[in-house]
Scaffold this active site. Structure first.
Site, short mmCIF file in Angstrom:
data_model
loop_
_atom_site.label_atom_id
_atom_site.label_comp_id
_atom_site.label_asym_id
_atom_site.label_seq_id
_atom_site.Cartn_x
_atom_site.Cartn_y
_atom_site.Cartn_z
N TYR A 105 -18.15 49.50 34.77
CA TYR A 105 -18.63 48.79 33.58
C TYR A 105 -19.83 47.95 33.98
O TYR A 105 -20.86 47.94 33.30
CB TYR A 105 -17.49 47.92 33.04
N1 NAP Z 1 -15.51 41.48 24.74
C1 NAP Z 1 -16.09 41.11 25.87
O1 NAP Z 1 -15.48 40.43 26.71
C2 NAP Z 1 -17.54 41.47 26.13
C3 NAP Z 1 -18.26 40.74 27.07
C4 NAP Z 1 -19.58 41.07 27.33
C5 NAP Z 1 -20.16 42.11 26.66
N2 NAP Z 1 -19.45 42.82 25.76
C6 NAP Z 1 -20.13 43.94 25.08
O2 NAP Z 1 -20.14 43.71 23.69
C7 NAP Z 1 -20.27 44.96 23.01
C8 NAP Z 1 -19.24 45.00 21.89
O3 NAP Z 1 -17.94 44.98 22.47
P1 NAP Z 1 -16.71 44.19 21.85
O4 NAP Z 1 -16.19 43.30 22.91
O5 NAP Z 1 -17.04 43.65 20.53
O6 NAP Z 1 -15.65 45.39 21.77
P2 NAP Z 1 -15.03 46.20 20.57
O7 NAP Z 1 -14.41 45.27 19.58
O8 NAP Z 1 -14.19 47.23 21.20
O9 NAP Z 1 -16.31 46.86 19.86
C9 NAP Z 1 -16.98 47.95 20.41
C10 NAP Z 1 -17.64 48.72 19.29
O10 NAP Z 1 -18.32 49.83 19.86
C11 NAP Z 1 -17.91 51.00 19.16
N3 NAP Z 1 -18.01 52.21 19.97
C12 NAP Z 1 -17.30 52.53 21.10
N4 NAP Z 1 -17.66 53.75 21.53
C13 NAP Z 1 -18.62 54.20 20.67
C14 NAP Z 1 -19.38 55.40 20.57
N5 NAP Z 1 -19.23 56.41 21.43
N6 NAP Z 1 -20.25 55.52 19.54
C15 NAP Z 1 -20.41 54.52 18.64
N7 NAP Z 1 -19.72 53.37 18.67
C16 NAP Z 1 -18.83 53.23 19.68
C17 NAP Z 1 -16.47 50.72 18.77
O11 NAP Z 1 -16.08 51.62 17.76
P3 NAP Z 1 -14.57 52.20 17.66
O12 NAP Z 1 -13.79 51.16 16.92
O13 NAP Z 1 -14.73 53.48 16.91
O14 NAP Z 1 -14.08 52.39 19.06
C18 NAP Z 1 -16.61 49.28 18.30
O15 NAP Z 1 -17.14 49.23 17.01
C19 NAP Z 1 -20.08 46.03 24.08
O16 NAP Z 1 -21.35 46.54 24.45
C20 NAP Z 1 -19.46 45.28 25.22
O17 NAP Z 1 -19.72 45.87 26.47
C21 NAP Z 1 -18.15 42.53 25.46
#
Ligand code: NAP
Length: 277
Positions: free
Chosen positions: A149
């Site tokens: 990741y």
């Molecule tokens: N949460 C954390 O701790 C954290 C920290 C730093 C950075 N981030 C980053 O923040 C971003 C959002 O993550 P989040 O934490 O909000 O997680 P999340 O709630 O799981 O959201 C991720 C989103 O990406 C979508 N997605 C996954 N695979 C995809 C694909 N192949 N094509 C299109 N959409 C796709 C998911 O859709 P589905 O519902 O269909 O799966 C969901 O809408 C990510 O880039 C993550 O790496 C998160």
């Protein structure tokens, strides 16, 4: 402003879409299943687009819909992402490829397909045209068992810096927002990734993983905080291009300066104490 956000079904994407809609922006939000945007679709300035960032034709189709609206596209927020944890020694090839397919190549594909619309907006005299990549503190430092990741987010940081330098002559800005742990479902979704641990020398780590995930979530920041920063980055004419969003950014900046052996010790100690950053 007309803004495209990828991955608005849950988490940071959903919260950012809600905030931008509340503050008067028009939002195109992508989901993999149409029903996943029902909550946001109640808002008249929201349009749902079906897109899988690993499927080029779905990206092309979404951009065609935006183009057909006749309105300029001011910004793209590359938010869609997944976390694929596991020991580097045992993680399956299809899993490590998926990590990069979504977080890195998916990110690049969306930027590539959106750029003709962003250039058109600039050439029509629109200002504040930008791409914001949702990176991570894992794009700055690497914790064990989420190294892939991390590698994907280091790559997102490189794409961000490279693209910004390539696009600055055209007046398009490219930025990264790098949160620490955020209260979203991402780590729970990742918890299904157990086969890289089971039956290996790392099985003991798996026993700790759900406690580790729970502890990470408990200490995580709210997605509203990240959404607010994205909102400000969109508005600002010259925002900081590398925006860390953790409880104590200075700790991360200091950690990056520390010798690698010292960093190793801190990560192992944190792992024992069920603490992430
Ligand atoms: N949460 C954390 O701790 C954290 C920290 C730093 C950075 N981030 C980053 O923040 C971003 C959002 O993550 P989040 O934490 O909000 O997680 P999340 O709630 O799981 O959201 C991720 C989103 O990406 C979508 N997605 C996954 N695979 C995809 C694909 N192949 N094509 C299109 N959409 C796709 C998911 O859709 P589905 O519902 O269909 O799966 C969901 O809408 C990510 O880039 C993550 O790496 C998160």
């Amino acid at each position: 402003m007309n803004v495209l956000i990828t991955g608005v079904s849950t988490g940071i994407g959903a919260t950012t879409a809600e905030l931008l809609l509340r503050s008067g922006h028009d939002v195109y939000g992508t989901v993999r299943k149409l029903g996943d945007a029902d909550q946001l679709a109640l808002h008249p300035a929201f349009s749902a687009l079906v897109m899988d960032v690993t499927n080029r034709p779905s990206i092309v189709k979404a951009m065609a819909t935006i183009k057909a609206s006749g309105k300029p596209l001011h910004a793209v927020i590359n938010n869609a992402g997944i976390a694929v944890p596991g020991p580097l020694e045992t993680i399956a090839e299809e899993d490590y490829r998926k990590q990069f397919d979504v977080n890195v190549f998916g990110n690049l594909a969306v930027s590539q397909e959106a750029l003709p619309l962003l250039h058109a907006a600039r050439e029509a005299g629109e200002t504040n045209v930008k791409i914001i990549n949702v990176s991570s503190v894992s794009g700055y430092v690497t914790a064990p068992f989420t190294s892939l990741y991390s590698a994907s987010k280091f790559a997102v940081e490189a794409l961000t810096d490279g693209l910004r330098r390539e696009l600055s002559p055209f007046g398009i800005d490219v930025l990264s927002v790098a949160p620490g742990p955020v209260k979203t479902p991402i780590w729970r979704k990742a918890n299904t990734q157990t086969k890289a641990f089971e039956g290996t020398r790392y099985a003991g780590t798996l026993d700790k993983l759900s406690a580790y995930t729970e502890a990470t979530e408990a200490g995580a920041i709210d997605p509203e905080l990240v959404a607010g920063i994205i909102h400000d980055m969109l508005k600002s004419e010259r925002p900081r291009p590398d925006r860390l969003v953790t409880k104590k950014n200075w700790i991360i900046r200091l950690l990056m300066l520390a010798p690698k052996r010292w960093q190793d010790k801190m990560f192992l100690k944190n792992m024992e104490a069920n603490k992430r950053y």
